[in-house]
Design an enzyme around this catalytic site. Structure first.
Site, PDB file in Angstrom:
ATOM      1  N   VAL A  14      38.458  45.814  38.305  1.00 25.78           N
ATOM      2  CA  VAL A  14      39.742  46.190  38.896  1.00 25.78           C
ATOM      3  C   VAL A  14      39.874  47.716  38.969  1.00 25.78           C
ATOM      4  O   VAL A  14      40.132  48.280  40.026  1.00 25.78           O
ATOM      5  CB  VAL A  14      40.908  45.572  38.093  1.00 25.78           C
ATOM      6  CG1 VAL A  14      42.235  46.190  38.498  1.00 25.78           C
ATOM      7  CG2 VAL A  14      40.940  44.083  38.348  1.00 25.78           C
ATOM      8  N   GLY A  15      39.693  48.390  37.822  1.00 23.29           N
ATOM      9  CA  GLY A  15      39.889  49.842  37.778  1.00 23.29           C
ATOM     10  C   GLY A  15      39.018  50.571  38.789  1.00 23.29           C
ATOM     11  O   GLY A  15      39.511  51.447  39.521  1.00 23.29           O
ATOM     12  N   THR A  93      41.761  41.934  29.305  1.00 29.24           N
ATOM     13  CA  THR A  93      42.734  41.206  28.475  1.00 29.24           C
ATOM     14  C   THR A  93      42.230  39.768  28.311  1.00 29.24           C
ATOM     15  O   THR A  93      42.835  38.832  28.828  1.00 29.24           O
ATOM     16  CB  THR A  93      44.112  41.203  29.165  1.00 29.24           C
ATOM     17  OG1 THR A  93      43.935  40.789  30.541  1.00 29.24           O
ATOM     18  CG2 THR A  93      44.761  42.561  29.137  1.00 29.24           C
ATOM     19  N   CYS A 277      39.693  35.338  35.707  1.00 29.45           N
ATOM     20  CA  CYS A 277      41.165  35.325  35.735  1.00 29.45           C
ATOM     21  C   CYS A 277      41.806  33.952  35.593  1.00 29.45           C
ATOM     22  O   CYS A 277      42.698  33.776  34.755  1.00 29.45           O
ATOM     23  CB  CYS A 277      41.655  35.969  37.024  1.00 29.45           C
ATOM     24  SG  CYS A 277      41.269  37.722  37.111  1.00 29.45           S
ATOM     25  N   ARG A 443      29.034  23.150  46.340  1.00 33.21           N
ATOM     26  CA  ARG A 443      29.940  24.034  47.078  1.00 33.21           C
ATOM     27  C   ARG A 443      30.221  23.537  48.496  1.00 33.21           C
ATOM     28  O   ARG A 443      30.927  24.204  49.247  1.00 33.21           O
ATOM     29  CB  ARG A 443      29.318  25.435  47.163  1.00 33.21           C
ATOM     30  CG  ARG A 443      29.244  26.123  45.823  1.00 33.21           C
ATOM     31  CD  ARG A 443      30.643  26.502  45.371  1.00 33.21           C
ATOM     32  NE  ARG A 443      30.658  27.151  44.086  1.00 33.21           N
ATOM     33  CZ  ARG A 443      31.731  27.749  43.589  1.00 33.21           C
ATOM     34  NH1 ARG A 443      32.852  27.776  44.264  1.00 33.21           N
ATOM     35  NH2 ARG A 443      31.695  28.287  42.413  1.00 33.21           N
TER      36      ARG A 443
HETATM   37  P1  NAD Z   1      36.427  44.545  33.053  1.00 31.73           P
HETATM   38  O1  NAD Z   1      36.007  43.970  31.775  1.00 31.73           O
HETATM   39  O2  NAD Z   1      35.518  44.517  34.242  1.00 31.73           O
HETATM   40  O3  NAD Z   1      36.835  46.088  32.831  1.00 31.73           O
HETATM   41  C1  NAD Z   1      37.602  46.548  31.782  1.00 31.73           C
HETATM   42  C2  NAD Z   1      37.024  47.871  31.302  1.00 31.73           C
HETATM   43  O4  NAD Z   1      37.918  48.448  30.339  1.00 31.73           O
HETATM   44  C3  NAD Z   1      35.672  47.748  30.590  1.00 31.73           C
HETATM   45  O5  NAD Z   1      34.702  48.531  31.267  1.00 31.73           O
HETATM   46  C4  NAD Z   1      35.950  48.278  29.169  1.00 31.73           C
HETATM   47  O6  NAD Z   1      34.870  49.010  28.629  1.00 31.73           O
HETATM   48  C5  NAD Z   1      37.145  49.167  29.392  1.00 31.73           C
HETATM   49  N1  NAD Z   1      37.944  49.420  28.189  1.00 31.73           N
HETATM   50  C6  NAD Z   1      38.418  48.525  27.286  1.00 31.73           C
HETATM   51  N2  NAD Z   1      39.126  49.153  26.324  1.00 31.73           N
HETATM   52  C7  NAD Z   1      39.109  50.475  26.623  1.00 31.73           C
HETATM   53  C8  NAD Z   1      39.677  51.620  26.025  1.00 31.73           C
HETATM   54  N3  NAD Z   1      40.426  51.532  24.913  1.00 31.73           N
HETATM   55  N4  NAD Z   1      39.446  52.831  26.587  1.00 31.73           N
HETATM   56  C9  NAD Z   1      38.700  52.926  27.714  1.00 31.73           C
HETATM   57  N5  NAD Z   1      38.146  51.874  28.335  1.00 31.73           N
HETATM   58  C10 NAD Z   1      38.350  50.658  27.801  1.00 31.73           C
HETATM   59  O7  NAD Z   1      37.809  43.826  33.424  1.00 31.73           O
HETATM   60  P2  NAD Z   1      38.457  43.619  34.875  1.00 31.73           P
HETATM   61  O8  NAD Z   1      37.870  42.411  35.523  1.00 31.73           O
HETATM   62  O9  NAD Z   1      38.464  44.912  35.601  1.00 31.73           O
HETATM   63  O10 NAD Z   1      39.946  43.243  34.476  1.00 31.73           O
HETATM   64  C11 NAD Z   1      40.847  44.198  33.957  1.00 31.73           C
HETATM   65  C12 NAD Z   1      42.245  43.617  34.000  1.00 31.73           C
HETATM   66  O11 NAD Z   1      42.626  43.339  35.360  1.00 31.73           O
HETATM   67  C13 NAD Z   1      42.401  42.298  33.251  1.00 31.73           C
HETATM   68  O12 NAD Z   1      43.678  42.262  32.646  1.00 31.73           O
HETATM   69  C14 NAD Z   1      42.329  41.262  34.346  1.00 31.73           C
HETATM   70  O13 NAD Z   1      43.042  40.094  34.017  1.00 31.73           O
HETATM   71  C15 NAD Z   1      43.012  41.967  35.490  1.00 31.73           C
HETATM   72  N6  NAD Z   1      42.601  41.506  36.830  1.00 31.73           N
HETATM   73  C16 NAD Z   1      41.291  41.229  37.105  1.00 31.73           C
HETATM   74  C17 NAD Z   1      40.920  40.828  38.381  1.00 31.73           C
HETATM   75  C18 NAD Z   1      39.502  40.500  38.719  1.00 31.73           C
HETATM   76  O14 NAD Z   1      39.281  39.938  39.774  1.00 31.73           O
HETATM   77  N7  NAD Z   1      38.536  40.830  37.875  1.00 31.73           N
HETATM   78  C19 NAD Z   1      41.884  40.744  39.396  1.00 31.73           C
HETATM   79  C20 NAD Z   1      43.200  41.055  39.081  1.00 31.73           C
HETATM   80  C21 NAD Z   1      43.544  41.437  37.801  1.00 31.73           C
HETATM   81  C1  UDX Z   2      41.559  35.436  41.574  1.00 32.31           C
HETATM   82  C2  UDX Z   2      42.737  35.540  42.539  1.00 32.31           C
HETATM   83  O1  UDX Z   2      42.393  34.970  43.808  1.00 32.31           O
HETATM   84  C3  UDX Z   2      43.142  36.991  42.727  1.00 32.31           C
HETATM   85  O2  UDX Z   2      44.278  37.078  43.570  1.00 32.31           O
HETATM   86  C4  UDX Z   2      43.442  37.567  41.376  1.00 32.31           C
HETATM   87  O3  UDX Z   2      43.818  38.916  41.524  1.00 32.31           O
HETATM   88  C5  UDX Z   2      42.251  37.443  40.439  1.00 32.31           C
HETATM   89  O4  UDX Z   2      41.877  36.068  40.347  1.00 32.31           O
HETATM   90  P1  UDX Z   2      38.928  35.798  41.786  1.00 32.31           P
HETATM   91  O5  UDX Z   2      38.869  35.094  40.478  1.00 32.31           O
HETATM   92  O6  UDX Z   2      38.218  37.089  41.948  1.00 32.31           O
HETATM   93  O7  UDX Z   2      40.449  36.094  42.184  1.00 32.31           O
HETATM   94  O8  UDX Z   2      38.361  34.825  42.932  1.00 32.31           O
HETATM   95  P2  UDX Z   2      38.976  33.609  43.771  1.00 32.31           P
HETATM   96  O9  UDX Z   2      38.634  33.827  45.191  1.00 32.31           O
HETATM   97  O10 UDX Z   2      40.404  33.362  43.482  1.00 32.31           O
HETATM   98  O11 UDX Z   2      38.113  32.374  43.262  1.00 32.31           O
HETATM   99  C6  UDX Z   2      38.255  31.851  41.952  1.00 32.31           C
HETATM  100  C7  UDX Z   2      37.388  30.621  41.798  1.00 32.31           C
HETATM  101  O12 UDX Z   2      37.918  29.525  42.528  1.00 32.31           O
HETATM  102  C8  UDX Z   2      35.957  30.811  42.281  1.00 32.31           C
HETATM  103  O13 UDX Z   2      35.056  30.217  41.382  1.00 32.31           O
HETATM  104  C9  UDX Z   2      35.959  30.105  43.606  1.00 32.31           C
HETATM  105  O14 UDX Z   2      34.685  29.659  43.972  1.00 32.31           O
HETATM  106  C10 UDX Z   2      36.905  28.953  43.327  1.00 32.31           C
HETATM  107  N1  UDX Z   2      37.526  28.402  44.544  1.00 32.31           N
HETATM  108  C11 UDX Z   2      38.357  29.176  45.297  1.00 32.31           C
HETATM  109  C12 UDX Z   2      37.282  27.095  44.903  1.00 32.31           C
HETATM  110  O15 UDX Z   2      36.542  26.388  44.223  1.00 32.31           O
HETATM  111  N2  UDX Z   2      37.886  26.591  46.022  1.00 32.31           N
HETATM  112  C13 UDX Z   2      38.719  27.330  46.798  1.00 32.31           C
HETATM  113  O16 UDX Z   2      39.226  26.805  47.804  1.00 32.31           O
HETATM  114  C14 UDX Z   2      38.951  28.669  46.425  1.00 32.31           C
END
Ligand code: NAD
Ligand code: UDX
Length: 463
Positions: A14-15, A93, A277, A443
């Site tokens: 995300v970041g 988280t 997520c 799939r």
């Molecule tokens: P990630 O694990 O890829 O990245 C998190 C990063 O934070 C890691 O690189 C870790 O080293 C760093 N970190 C942890 N503690 C730290 C600290 N104290 N100081 C500095 N760096 C630190 O996680 P992500 O997938 O990017 O998810 C981050 C958040 O965003 C989560 O809460 C997740 O639920 C939310 N989110 C994720 C997605 C997604 O698709 N991955 C989408 C929407 C929201």
């Molecule tokens: C999800 C949410 O879509 C996004 O909005 C949120 O910010 C983070 O979590 P992500 O987990 O990255 O995103 O992928 P997503 O496209 O939602 O797919 C999640 C899972 O559901 C995957 O394993 C995908 O293959 C599966 N999926 C999705 C299905 O099996 N069928 C579908 O129709 C859609």
């Protein structure tokens, strides 16, 4: 209030992409993304854009444009906090693995550490933005930590959850359905909200930027994911019903999705949803509901997870049953390991669970995934911790070539919907497999009838 300097703590899925796009669209704002993981930061700074730590289509171009112009990646967390007027918290988280709420609640230790570090380092007023997905009312805890430092610095806390999906992150960030910003409904709170609105407004139409109170924003993120996952579990529940009645889940999905009240998206039956997520956020929602004594609400949402676990297990069992109830010593090829296409992320991928189930039956698995390393596959299996690491290494191998993975296999299982799988020479795969040759399409991406014409015996989810 015009923001000039942004710090983002957490350079993950995300970041990294979020800040890259904010920096690209706001060349006058300096954006520094920091992380304690030095290897990850080094990869973000690598000259070779193929070495970025996460794979997202189009991300390399955005990074190339903004990096070292106004986008920086660093391990110096304190310096970036000190210099910033707005700090995004984008750390992970995950579900708690210990203590109270184990297996359900969100582990907020990384969030609290960030808040304490900001409190310790900050010498000037800051806007702190929750970008991570957090349980409703977390802002209260962050506020309490920040406000009790006694050094006179003023903080405003905003909730700005991220809705990007992996594999389409850049596209989702560049043209989001909506941006959500929650804040305190006070004069200072509203000013902070406006400062963040101004950053997004450089490229997002104002009508797509929603502003709310803090709690609505925090809760909307958890529940948006719950609604999306619920659709996948709903169609997956129907997939089994289709299999026993002769209906075709793809036809059913099109028929119900044509109703504009239902809509066509997120109705693709699959081996089960994965990703970092959905499961985590629903478990968290269930935990929150339980903690307020709302047991029926908790049970309702938990069923989405129960259905998903069942779907993964059902797929594995189908393979075992079809291969005459014995797969000991048999080679099974996996096409795909990532939790969805166009990402190298494997967190909670269905492939991990199906592999584990088949390895429990002593099968040998050969995996081909275009973006996932052998090392990552092993660490995913070891994380499950169901058998010794040596056994995982001897039973599962990663191949660089899909044809090599399928050679001499009794069955091919499709676990990720990578587009390239559809274009393979399936006749060649068939010729080199053990007979009878089986395909298990988890799939629904392959053309069942043309595979059957070649001679394969095909199982596709929901058909
Ligand atoms: P990630 O694990 O890829 O990245 C998190 C990063 O934070 C890691 O690189 C870790 O080293 C760093 N970190 C942890 N503690 C730290 C600290 N104290 N100081 C500095 N760096 C630190 O996680 P992500 O997938 O990017 O998810 C981050 C958040 O965003 C989560 O809460 C997740 O639920 C939310 N989110 C994720 C997605 C997604 O698709 N991955 C989408 C929407 C929201
Ligand atoms: C999800 C949410 O879509 C996004 O909005 C949120 O910010 C983070 O979590 P992500 O987990 O990255 O995103 O992928 P997503 O496209 O939602 O797919 C999640 C899972 O559901 C995957 O394993 C995908 O293959 C599966 N999926 C999705 C299905 O099996 N069928 C579908 O129709 C859609």
């Amino acid at each position: 209030m015009k923001i000039k300097n942004i710090c983002c703590i957490g350079a993950g899925y995300v970041g990294g992409p979020t800040m890259a796009v904010i920096a690209q669209k706001n060349p006058d704002i300096k954006v520094t993304v920091v992380d304690i993981n030095a290897a990850r930061i080094a990869a973000w700074n690598d000259k070779d854009l193929d070495k970025l730590p996460i794979y997202e289509p189009g991300l390399d171009k955005v990074v190339a444009e903004a990096r070292n112009r106004n986008l920086f990646f660093s391990t110096d967390v304190d310096a970036a906090i000190e210099a910033a007027d707005m700090i995004f918290i984008s750390v992970n988280t995950p579900t708690k693995t210990y203590g109270q709420g184990k297996g359900m609640a969100a582990d907020l230790k990384y969030i609290e550490l960030c808040a304490r570090q900001i409190a310790k380092v900050a010498k000037t007023d800051k806007i702190v933005v929750e970008k991570s997905t957090l349980p409703v009312r977390t802002a209260q805890a962050i506020k309490s930590i920040l406000h009790n430092t006694g050094n006179g610095v003023k903080f405003q806390i905003l909730s700005n959850p991220e809705f990007l999906a992996e594999g389409t992150a850049v596209q989702d960030l560049v043209a989001p359905d909506r941006v959500l910003i929650g804040g305190e409904q006070t004069k200072e709170g509203l000013e902070a909200i406006q400062a963040l609105v101004d950053i997004y407004a450089t490229w997002v139409p104002l009508e797509n930027i929603l502003t709310t109170n803090l709690w609505s924003s925090e809760l909307s993120k958890l529940t948006a994911n719950a609604f999306l996952a619920q659709r996948v579990s709903s169609i997956n529940a129907l997939s089994e019903l289709c299999e026993v009645t002769g209906a075709d889940v793809n036809e059913v999905a099109i028929a119900i999705g044509k109703d504009s009240r239902i809509g066509p998206k997120f109705l693709k039956a699959s081996v089960g949803f994965g990703g970092s997520c959905f499961q985590k956020d629903i478990l968290n929602l269930v935990y929150i509901a339980k903690s307020y004594g709302l047991n029926e609400v908790a049970d309702y949402w938990e069923q989405v997870i129960i259905m998903n676990d069942y779907q993964k297990r059902r797929f594995g069992s189908k393979i075992i049953q079809t291969l005459y109830n014995t797969i000991s010593g048999k080679k099974i090829a996996f096409l795909g390991w990532a939790f969805k296409k166009d990402t190298n992320d494997t967190r909670e991928s269905a492939a991990i669970y199906v592999a584990d189930q088949l390895m429990e039956e002593q099968a040998n698995i050969a995996v081909y995934d275009p973006k996932v390393t052998a090392q990552q596959m092993q660490s995913d299996l070891n994380y499950l911790n169901t058998r010794p690491e040596d056994d995982n290494e001897s039973q599962l191998t990663a191949e660089h070539d899909p044809y090599e993975a399928c050679k001499d296999a009794h069955a091919v299982a499709v676990l990720t919907e990578w587009d390239e799988f559809k274009t393979y020479n399936w006749q060649k795969i068939y010729d080199e497999m053990k007979k009878p040759a089986f395909v298990f399409d988890g799939r629904g991406i392959l053309d069942k009838s043309s595979l059957e014409t070649i001679g394969f015996q095909v199982y596709a989810i929901g058909k």
